[in-house]
Design a protein around this motif. Structure first.
Motif, short mmCIF file in Angstrom:
data_model
loop_
_atom_site.label_atom_id
_atom_site.label_comp_id
_atom_site.label_asym_id
_atom_site.label_seq_id
_atom_site.Cartn_x
_atom_site.Cartn_y
_atom_site.Cartn_z
N UNK A 38 0.79 -1.24 0.00
CA UNK A 38 0.00 0.00 0.00
C UNK A 38 0.82 1.29 0.00
N UNK A 39 1.95 1.37 0.74
CA UNK A 39 2.67 2.66 0.76
C UNK A 39 3.07 3.15 -0.63
N UNK A 40 3.43 2.25 -1.53
CA UNK A 40 3.79 2.63 -2.89
C UNK A 40 3.01 1.79 -3.89
N UNK A 41 1.70 1.72 -3.70
CA UNK A 41 0.88 0.85 -4.52
C UNK A 41 0.93 1.25 -5.99
N UNK A 42 1.09 0.27 -6.85
CA UNK A 42 1.18 0.50 -8.29
C UNK A 42 -0.12 0.05 -8.95
N UNK A 43 -0.39 0.54 -10.18
CA UNK A 43 -1.66 0.22 -10.84
C UNK A 43 -1.99 -1.26 -10.93
N UNK A 44 -0.98 -2.10 -11.07
CA UNK A 44 -1.27 -3.53 -11.21
C UNK A 44 -1.92 -4.11 -9.95
N UNK A 45 -1.75 -3.42 -8.81
CA UNK A 45 -2.31 -3.90 -7.55
C UNK A 45 -3.64 -3.25 -7.19
N UNK A 46 -4.08 -2.25 -7.94
CA UNK A 46 -5.26 -1.49 -7.53
C UNK A 46 -6.48 -2.39 -7.32
N UNK A 47 -6.78 -3.22 -8.31
CA UNK A 47 -7.99 -4.03 -8.21
C UNK A 47 -7.87 -5.13 -7.16
N UNK A 48 -6.76 -5.84 -7.16
CA UNK A 48 -6.59 -6.93 -6.19
C UNK A 48 -6.55 -6.39 -4.77
N UNK A 49 -5.90 -5.25 -4.58
CA UNK A 49 -5.85 -4.66 -3.24
C UNK A 49 -7.22 -4.13 -2.82
N UNK A 50 -7.97 -3.62 -3.78
CA UNK A 50 -9.33 -3.17 -3.48
C UNK A 50 -10.19 -4.33 -2.99
N UNK A 51 -10.18 -5.44 -3.72
CA UNK A 51 -10.98 -6.60 -3.33
C UNK A 51 -10.51 -7.12 -1.97
N UNK A 52 -9.20 -7.19 -1.79
CA UNK A 52 -8.67 -7.67 -0.51
C UNK A 52 -9.12 -6.78 0.63
N UNK A 74 -7.16 6.15 -12.95
CA UNK A 74 -6.04 5.79 -13.82
C UNK A 74 -6.50 5.12 -15.11
N UNK A 75 -7.80 4.78 -15.19
CA UNK A 75 -8.29 4.15 -16.40
C UNK A 75 -7.73 2.76 -16.62
N UNK A 76 -7.51 2.05 -15.54
CA UNK A 76 -6.99 0.69 -15.64
C UNK A 76 -7.99 -0.18 -16.40
N UNK A 77 -7.48 -1.12 -17.19
CA UNK A 77 -8.34 -2.08 -17.88
C UNK A 77 -8.94 -3.00 -16.82
N UNK A 78 -10.08 -2.60 -16.30
CA UNK A 78 -10.60 -3.21 -15.08
C UNK A 78 -11.20 -4.58 -15.31
N UNK A 79 -10.67 -5.56 -14.59
CA UNK A 79 -11.26 -6.89 -14.57
C UNK A 79 -12.56 -6.87 -13.76
N UNK A 80 -12.69 -5.87 -12.89
CA UNK A 80 -13.84 -5.80 -11.99
C UNK A 80 -15.00 -5.00 -12.57
N UNK A 81 -14.88 -4.60 -13.82
CA UNK A 81 -15.94 -3.81 -14.43
C UNK A 81 -17.28 -4.53 -14.31
N UNK A 82 -18.26 -3.87 -13.69
CA UNK A 82 -19.58 -4.46 -13.51
C UNK A 82 -19.75 -5.22 -12.21
#
Length: 314
Positions: free
Chosen positions: A81-95, A142-150
């Protein structure tokens, strides 16, 4: 493997609302967890906690496993979390969401839980939800290609009583009718409280009005979730000045808080909520001592609301 199987076959279905998020919960998120260990740990923690409610004879074993995996999930999140990168946004959100659900359910499931401070319990949930909200904003901005869309529920999604271990099919209409009655009762009490707030000129009046509106917005749409996540998400939106009033014992702040915890009874069909509302109400009322005359009727209503729910749920 036992816990992952539990998640795929049972726990994930108890988390969905009106079927909207079932695909993501059962397919997308487990697949995502294979690449992010902290997400896998949060899944296993919640599954173990769920099993602790299902297998009473093995409750302590599953609680021990739940705490271990929750600790690992929090530790893993703390590292990224201190230096979270875009690749972690979705997985960290769900977690974060799963960690929050664990924190919501654990106090009512563990026999050794000694935390009797309802305010600190809710504020801990607030801290965890706030982390999830921050991550959600990040991957949207960030406009990440979201796997969580919907995946996230739309405002019109309804809280479902289906897929619930507590209720039989014949019991569901009775429970729904009871909940609708409780919801109307809460809204009537809020209307009376609004009149009281409007009539009293105090330095905190605007703050009380703002908190009242947040409560109204979270409770009134039920059984729809509403645009702000419903009853369970209310702590996310409360400002720090209100928290200070609550912790200092301000009576109006307490009364507003009691409306929130009574409203949690609307979610008692969720295994990770169950009697959380009743438990928090009782813990809040117990140390209050002498109740000012102006709040006596509302406190009486709070007690009555708890008793109405208890007759069916417990």
């Amino acid at each position: 493997m036992r816990l992952f199987h539990q998640y795929l076959t049972s726990t994930c279905h108890t988390l969905s609302q009106d079927g909207l998020s079932a695909y993501h919960l059962s397919i997308v998120i487990p697949r995502m967890a294979t690449s992010f260990p902290y997400l896998l740990d949060s899944i296993l923690a919640l599954s173990a906690l769920h099993l602790a409610t299902v297998e009473e004879e093995n409750r302590i074993t599953w609680l021990d496993a739940a705490v271990r995996y929750q600790s690992q999930a929090c530790s893993g999140m703390g590292k990224i979390l201190p230096d979270v990168t875009p690749e972690h946004y979705e997985s960290a959100f769900v977690s974060s969401v799963l960690i929050f659900l664990f924190a919501t359910g654990f106090p009512g499931i563990s026999p050794d839980n000694q935390n009797n401070n309802p305010i600190s319990e809710v504020l801990e949930g607030r801290r965890l939800i706030a982390g999830a909200a921050m991550l959600f904003e990040r991957f949207n901005e960030m406009g990440v290609d979201a796997k969580l869309n919907g995946w996230l529920c739309l405002p019109d999604t309804e809280e479902s009583l289906e897929n619930n271990e507590q209720y039989s099919k014949t019991h569901l209409p009775i429970v729904l009718d009871m909940k609708l009655t409780v919801n109307r009762s809460i809204m009537e009490s809020l209307d009376k409280l609004q009149a009281t707030i409007e009539a009293n000129e105090t330095p905190q009046k605007e703050l009380y009005q703002a908190i009242w509106q947040l409560l109204h917005n979270s409770i009134e749409p039920w059984p729809k979730i509403g645009p702000h996540g419903g009853v369970i998400a209310w702590p996310l939106f409360i400002p720090e000045p209100y928290i200070s009033l609550l912790e200092s014992g301000d009576w109006t702040a307490r009364i507003l808080f009691l409306h929130h915890v009574v409203a949690l009874r609307l979610m008692c069909n969720r295994w990770y909520v169950r009697d959380r509302g009743r438990r928090l109400v009782l813990a809040t009322l117990d140390p209050l001592g002498e109740i000012p005359d102006e709040w006596a009727d509302i406190i009486s209503w709070v007690k009555s609301s708890v008793e109405i729910n208890t007759s069916i749920v417990t």
